[in-house]
Write a protein that holds these residues in place. Structure first.
Motif, short mmCIF file in Angstrom:
data_model
loop_
_atom_site.label_atom_id
_atom_site.label_comp_id
_atom_site.label_asym_id
_atom_site.label_seq_id
_atom_site.Cartn_x
_atom_site.Cartn_y
_atom_site.Cartn_z
N GLU A 236 -19.40 -24.31 28.42
CA GLU A 236 -19.21 -23.41 29.56
C GLU A 236 -20.26 -23.65 30.65
OE1 GLU A 236 -16.79 -21.44 30.25
OE2 GLU A 236 -15.71 -21.69 28.35
N ASN A 237 -21.11 -24.63 30.45
CA ASN A 237 -22.18 -24.92 31.40
C ASN A 237 -21.94 -26.24 32.15
OD1 ASN A 237 -22.58 -26.45 29.05
ND2 ASN A 237 -24.79 -26.61 29.39
N LEU A 238 -20.68 -26.67 32.20
CA LEU A 238 -20.34 -27.95 32.81
C LEU A 238 -19.19 -27.78 33.78
CD1 LEU A 238 -20.48 -31.09 32.98
CD2 LEU A 238 -18.99 -31.16 30.96
N ARG A 239 -19.36 -28.32 34.99
CA ARG A 239 -18.29 -28.33 35.98
C ARG A 239 -18.10 -29.76 36.48
NH1 ARG A 239 -17.92 -24.46 33.69
NH2 ARG A 239 -17.60 -22.32 34.36
N LEU A 240 -16.87 -30.10 36.83
CA LEU A 240 -16.51 -31.45 37.23
C LEU A 240 -16.06 -31.45 38.69
CD1 LEU A 240 -16.23 -31.28 34.10
CD2 LEU A 240 -14.37 -32.93 34.26
N LEU A 241 -16.48 -32.47 39.41
CA LEU A 241 -16.05 -32.63 40.80
C LEU A 241 -15.53 -34.05 41.00
CD1 LEU A 241 -18.92 -30.84 42.75
CD2 LEU A 241 -16.59 -30.01 42.38
N ARG A 242 -14.43 -34.16 41.72
CA ARG A 242 -13.82 -35.45 42.03
C ARG A 242 -14.13 -35.79 43.48
NH1 ARG A 242 -7.42 -35.59 41.61
NH2 ARG A 242 -7.79 -33.79 42.97
N GLY A 243 -14.75 -36.96 43.68
CA GLY A 243 -15.01 -37.37 45.05
C GLY A 243 -16.34 -38.06 45.22
N ASP A 244 -16.79 -38.12 46.44
CA ASP A 244 -17.98 -38.87 46.85
C ASP A 244 -19.22 -38.01 46.68
OD1 ASP A 244 -19.93 -40.35 48.10
OD2 ASP A 244 -18.73 -40.79 49.89
N ALA A 245 -20.10 -38.41 45.76
CA ALA A 245 -21.32 -37.64 45.50
C ALA A 245 -22.26 -37.64 46.70
CB ALA A 245 -22.04 -38.20 44.28
N VAL A 246 -22.25 -38.71 47.49
CA VAL A 246 -23.12 -38.74 48.67
C VAL A 246 -22.68 -37.68 49.68
CG1 VAL A 246 -23.99 -40.15 50.57
CG2 VAL A 246 -23.67 -41.17 48.30
N ASP A 247 -21.38 -37.55 49.86
CA ASP A 247 -20.86 -36.50 50.73
C ASP A 247 -21.28 -35.13 50.22
OD1 ASP A 247 -19.21 -35.19 52.71
OD2 ASP A 247 -17.71 -34.89 51.16
N LEU A 248 -21.20 -34.94 48.90
CA LEU A 248 -21.62 -33.66 48.32
C LEU A 248 -23.09 -33.38 48.62
CD1 LEU A 248 -20.72 -31.32 46.30
CD2 LEU A 248 -21.91 -32.67 44.57
N LEU A 249 -23.95 -34.37 48.41
CA LEU A 249 -25.39 -34.18 48.65
C LEU A 249 -25.67 -33.89 50.12
CD1 LEU A 249 -26.87 -37.04 46.44
CD2 LEU A 249 -27.26 -34.59 46.12
N GLU A 250 -25.00 -34.63 51.00
CA GLU A 250 -25.26 -34.47 52.43
C GLU A 250 -24.81 -33.11 52.95
OE1 GLU A 250 -25.03 -38.96 54.31
OE2 GLU A 250 -23.16 -37.84 54.06
N ARG A 251 -23.68 -32.65 52.46
CA ARG A 251 -23.01 -31.52 53.09
C ARG A 251 -23.12 -30.20 52.33
NH1 ARG A 251 -18.36 -29.77 52.02
NH2 ARG A 251 -17.84 -31.56 50.72
N ALA A 252 -23.21 -30.27 51.00
CA ALA A 252 -23.03 -29.05 50.21
C ALA A 252 -24.17 -28.73 49.25
CB ALA A 252 -21.71 -29.13 49.43
N VAL A 253 -25.16 -29.59 49.16
CA VAL A 253 -26.29 -29.33 48.26
C VAL A 253 -27.51 -28.98 49.11
CG1 VAL A 253 -27.82 -30.26 46.49
CG2 VAL A 253 -25.39 -30.90 46.51
N PRO A 254 -28.04 -27.78 48.97
CA PRO A 254 -29.21 -27.40 49.77
C PRO A 254 -30.43 -28.23 49.40
CG PRO A 254 -28.13 -25.47 48.82
CD PRO A 254 -27.54 -26.67 48.15
#
Length: 223
Positions: free
Chosen positions: A99-117
């Motif tokens: 229950e402590n794991l979530r999955l995301l499909r896509g570009d991790a760099v985009d995630l870091l740039e846009r959605a990770v504080p």
């Protein structure tokens, strides 16, 4: 490192899922998965509150599932573009009751740039990224100065970046790039490589690499 000029480090090939993978995708993906493009802020993902560890390129997810099971107090987020790998990870998630794991499909760099504080992650894991072994493709490798600076900026003080590869040339590049990043300091145990940590599960992929004569190199740096 804007999205218009960055060279992707991956190629997305659509592959058919097995019957079991398709069932897991249909039943579990709506609960535990999502697309990077739909994430506005990483904290917005459903799940238990806790230190967040981001894994970039979880492959078939075997090691990811074992690490999440061994670290129940951490919140694990796995980012991958390979859908059969994500589907396999969903199967392991169900088998282990994670229950402590979530999955995301896509570009991790985009995630870091846009959605990770900034200064929010406890750790970033990058295990056996595509080595792009041909010289003309080295520019596609994920671990480049701009990427490392981005990842370091998302680590909270004391947070870590852990990398592993079975390609010596890529290991040397990782060592040079990370050591040159002023926001990171090497793990004191590195000389120059980190002894294989017990926290990184031994996978069939790694066992095959060793049989084929490729040394495994681990590196860990702290913010």
């Amino acid at each position: 490192m804007g999205p218009d000029t960055r060279i992707p480090s991956f190629v997305h090939h659509r592959t058919r899922l097995t019957e079991g993978q398709q069932h897991a995708w249909d039943t579990l993906w709506p609960v535990y998965g999502g697309d990077v493009a739909d994430v506005d802020r990483l904290e917005g993902l459903d799940g238990p509150v806790g230190p967040v560890v981001l894994e970039i390129g979880s492959g078939n997810g075997e090691a990811t599932a074992l690490m999440a099971a061994a670290e129940p107090d951490r919140r694990h987020v796995a980012v991958e573009v390979y859908e059969p790998g994500l589907a396999h990870l969903l199967i392991r998630l169900r088998e282990l009751g994670l229950e402590n794991l979530r999955l995301l499909r896509g570009d991790a760099v985009d995630l870091l740039e846009r959605a990770v504080p900034e200064r929010s992650l406890e750790g970033v894991r990058i295990f056996f990224p595509d080595p792009w072994p041909k010289r003309r493709h080295h520019k596609r490798r994920l671990v480049q100065p701009d990427f490392v600076a981005l990842a370091a900026s998302r680590l909270r003080p004391g947070g870590w970046l852990h990398l592993a590869t079975d390609w010596q040339h890529y290991a040397d590049q990782m060592l040079a790039v990370c050591s040159a990043c002023p926001a990171l300091r090497p793990d004191p145990a590195m000389d120059p490589w980190l002894p294989r940590p017990d926290s990184r599960p031994l996978t069939k992929f790694e066992q095959r690499a060793v049989r084929e004569g490729r040394a495994i190199r681990d590196l860990r740096y702290y913010a």
